[in-house]
Write a protein that holds these residues in place. Structure first.
Motif, short mmCIF file in Angstrom:
data_model
loop_
_atom_site.label_atom_id
_atom_site.label_comp_id
_atom_site.label_asym_id
_atom_site.label_seq_id
_atom_site.Cartn_x
_atom_site.Cartn_y
_atom_site.Cartn_z
N TYR A 204 -5.97 -6.60 12.96
CA TYR A 204 -6.05 -5.21 12.55
C TYR A 204 -4.66 -4.58 12.51
O TYR A 204 -4.28 -3.93 11.52
N GLN A 205 -3.89 -4.77 13.57
CA GLN A 205 -2.56 -4.15 13.65
C GLN A 205 -1.60 -4.75 12.62
O GLN A 205 -0.82 -4.03 12.00
N TRP A 206 -1.65 -6.07 12.43
CA TRP A 206 -0.76 -6.69 11.45
C TRP A 206 -1.09 -6.25 10.03
O TRP A 206 -0.18 -6.00 9.22
N THR A 207 -2.39 -6.16 9.74
CA THR A 207 -2.78 -5.70 8.40
C THR A 207 -2.35 -4.25 8.19
O THR A 207 -1.81 -3.90 7.13
N LEU A 208 -2.58 -3.41 9.19
CA LEU A 208 -2.19 -2.01 9.09
C LEU A 208 -0.68 -1.88 8.94
O LEU A 208 -0.18 -1.03 8.18
N LEU B 108 0.15 -2.51 5.35
CA LEU B 108 -0.30 -1.44 4.45
C LEU B 108 0.52 -0.16 4.67
O LEU B 108 0.77 0.58 3.71
N CYS B 109 0.93 0.10 5.89
CA CYS B 109 1.86 1.22 6.13
C CYS B 109 3.20 0.93 5.46
O CYS B 109 3.86 1.84 4.95
N GLY B 110 3.57 -0.34 5.45
CA GLY B 110 4.79 -0.73 4.78
C GLY B 110 4.79 -0.41 3.31
O GLY B 110 5.85 -0.14 2.71
N CYS B 111 3.60 -0.39 2.69
CA CYS B 111 3.50 -0.03 1.27
C CYS B 111 4.01 1.40 1.04
O CYS B 111 4.65 1.68 0.02
N GLY B 112 3.70 2.30 1.96
CA GLY B 112 4.17 3.67 1.83
C GLY B 112 5.69 3.75 1.94
O GLY B 112 6.34 4.48 1.20
N TRP B 113 6.25 2.99 2.89
CA TRP B 113 7.71 2.98 3.05
C TRP B 113 8.36 2.35 1.82
O TRP B 113 9.41 2.81 1.36
N ALA C 289 -1.59 -0.10 -7.61
CA ALA C 289 -2.10 -1.36 -7.07
C ALA C 289 -2.01 -1.38 -5.55
O ALA C 289 -2.92 -1.88 -4.86
N MET C 290 -0.93 -0.81 -4.99
CA MET C 290 -0.80 -0.75 -3.53
C MET C 290 -1.87 0.15 -2.93
O MET C 290 -2.43 -0.15 -1.87
N PHE C 291 -2.18 1.26 -3.62
CA PHE C 291 -3.23 2.15 -3.12
C PHE C 291 -4.59 1.44 -3.12
O PHE C 291 -5.36 1.54 -2.17
N PHE D 227 -9.42 -3.46 0.28
CA PHE D 227 -9.36 -4.66 1.11
C PHE D 227 -9.26 -4.37 2.60
O PHE D 227 -9.13 -5.30 3.40
N PHE D 228 -9.32 -3.09 2.98
CA PHE D 228 -9.15 -2.77 4.40
C PHE D 228 -9.86 -1.47 4.71
O PHE D 228 -9.77 -0.50 3.95
N ARG D 229 -10.58 -1.44 5.83
CA ARG D 229 -11.21 -0.21 6.27
C ARG D 229 -10.41 0.37 7.43
O ARG D 229 -10.36 -0.20 8.52
N LEU D 230 -9.78 1.49 7.15
CA LEU D 230 -8.96 2.14 8.17
C LEU D 230 -9.82 3.02 9.05
O LEU D 230 -10.58 3.86 8.57
#
Length: 509
Positions: free
Chosen positions: A35-39, A42-47, A218-220, A226-229
């Motif tokens: 969960y933490q690695w995936t998040l 995905l947070c990296g996509c914003g950066w 595509a990142m959004f 692919f992930f439920r936050l």
């Protein structure tokens, strides 16, 4: 996978001076799983999106100037408009994450970035482009403060350094922007310094912005499909919603493949963490409660970061963020133009120089993550990398004057590397400093002050270009030194990270 985290929990419980709440211990016990690695990714996509669009704005400026026949002293208005939007977005979305939750801002910022990025590719005048870039800025400007806040509230204590490593995505964003530009801009652009330019032959920059908009979309989609936050448990606890925090913690444990731990968690544990927060913090105010007028709550949160507990820290952090952004943006926005001014014969050649500059900065995130673990710590690592950025700016001026293409590339790469180390440490340290109750607002305002620097940079840089090509770079050097001074006036264990346990810094959320 969980043995180390469970051992950490038991060791912490054995210490009489353990200052962490039970919620902190529970997150440590859940550990660093899927969960933490995936998040984190995905947070990296914003950066990534943040720096990608910043670099894109710098890359298209010379082409936009040709397309709309804009003079030197006005072309910076497009970048200034974008940074003005980022200022509003950083403060607005950061505060929104404190009021409405981390997940709302997490998804909204990226989808609006994609939407306005696509609209920018359809602009019909310089004014329309500036307006759309302002709207784009309001979206992308909220990504870094909200994403940084979200990930730090999901990480166990031993993995907090990964917030600094998250800057890898920030560096990759500029590389992605340069690669897209190499493929899409040169083939559909007027020759260097051709003004006026036939717009029909100069649409490469529009194709480029459209492609980046699709990439952002595509990142959004990856975030929501692919992930439920689940909402941040720390936010939910401070919002007075412990039952929902429990559900989120159990979901994370199950996603990490540990259903037994999920079943062991119980509601009293989370309730006790709320009590701990209240007992330890007399100024505790549940997020979302109190005054029913959202405007009043908003102002209250802005005031909280200027209360005596946080005032000195906030002012120094704001000075550092604003100074670094002003100096870096003034150099970065005009880099493509400066490279072309040294006699580059083609757009493609100058874009290759930009790509080398961006790739050179990529190792900076790894260097920053390692430096803070050395005796230098966060303060000296941040101040030192800021000073080194100023030094490389000076070397860049000398290389430009000598018209030595090799040393121009080396010095520009040095700026990219040192500044990436600087940003990675600053981004990672800032969320650690502030407590959960003000973290989103404080990080948003810090990012907002960086956008003020970003607004001023292209306007000031355009004026300085009228004096000489070197004037913006000299100014960047001086402002970097000012930012380093602000950092040195902070203490190593500033704010919440100043609490220690067994001689080790502990971030108490």
């Amino acid at each position: 996978m969980y043995d180390d985290s469970e051992r950490l929990l038991h060791d912490a419980d054995a210490l009489d001076d353990d200052v962490r709440s039970r919620l902190d211990k529970t997150i440590d016990r859940i550990g660093m799983g899927r969960y933490q690695w995936t998040l984190l990714c995905l947070c990296g996509c914003g950066w990534l999106a943040d720096n990608m669009w910043l670099q894109a704005a710098a890359i298209v400026l010379p082409r936009v100037q040709q397309h709309y026949s804009v003079p030197d002293n006005w072309i910076g208005a497009a970048s200034a408009a974008m940074f003005a939007g980022m200022l509003l977005g950083a403060v607005g979305w950061g505060t929104c994450s404190d009021l409405l939750g981390r997940s709302t801002a997490f998804n909204a910022t990226l989808v609006f970035t994609a939407l306005f990025g696509l609209l920018a590719s359809l602009s019909w005048s310089f004014t329309s482009l500036a307006v759309i870039l302002f709207l784009l800025g309001t979206a992308v400007g909220g990504s870094m403060p909200t994403d940084g806040t979200l990930i730090i509230e999901h990480l166990p204590q031993p993995k907090l350094y990964l917030v600094t490593a998250l800057s890898i995505f920030f560096s990759v964003g500029s590389v992605v922007a340069a690669v897209f530009a190499l493929f899409l801009v040169p083939q559909n652009s007027c020759a260097v310094a051709t003004i006026p330019c036939d717009p029909a032959l100069n649409n490469g920059w529009k194709h480029y912005l459209g492609a980046l908009g699709i990439f952002t979309l595509a990142m959004f989609i990856a975030r929501v499909v692919f992930f439920r936050l689940h909402e941040s448990p720390r936010f939910l606890v401070h919002a007075g919603r412990p039952a929902e925090a429990l559900v989120a913690l159990q979901a994370m444990a199950r996603f990490n493949g540990n259903p037994q731990l999920a079943d062991e968690l119980d509601l009293p544990d989370v309730d006790d963490s709320v009590a701990t927060v209240v007992e330890d913090d007399a100024s505790y105010m549940p997020i979302g409660n109190g005054d029913t007028k959202s405007g009043s709550r908003w102002l209250r949160r802005l005031q909280m970061v200027l209360e005596p507990e946080w005032r000195r820290t906030s002012l120094l952090i704001w000075g550092a963020w604003c100074g670094m952004a002003l100096a870096y943006t003034m150099f970065n926005v005009y880099l493509p133009k400066l490279l072309e001014s040294k006699g580059t014969t083609s757009i493609e050649a100058s874009l290759w120089d930009v790509l080398i500059f961006t790739i050179g900065g990529c190792p900076g995130a790894f260097v920053g993550a390692k430096l803070i673990l050395t005796p230098l710590g966060r303060r000296w690592s941040l101040a030192g990398s800021t000073i080194m950025t100023a030094v490389f700016c000076l070397l860049f001026v000398f290389a430009q004057k000598a018209q030595n293409a090799f040393f121009v590339r080396i010095s520009a790469t040095g700026v990219g590397l040192a500044s990436t180390v600087m940003w990675s440490i600053l981004y990672g340290w800032t969320p650690e400093i502030f407590a959960t109750k003000v973290r989103g607002t404080a990080c948003g305002m810090a990012s907002g002050f960086s956008r003020i620097g970003g607004v001023l940079a292209p306007i000031l840089g355009g004026m300085l270009l009228l004096i000489s090509r070197a004037a913006p770079v000299y100014t960047s050097m001086v402002v970097f030194l000012f930012a380093a001074a602000c950092v040195l006036m902070l203490s190593e264990n500033e704010g919440e990270s100043g609490r220690t346990q067994g001689g080790r810094p502990v971030v108490v959320h």
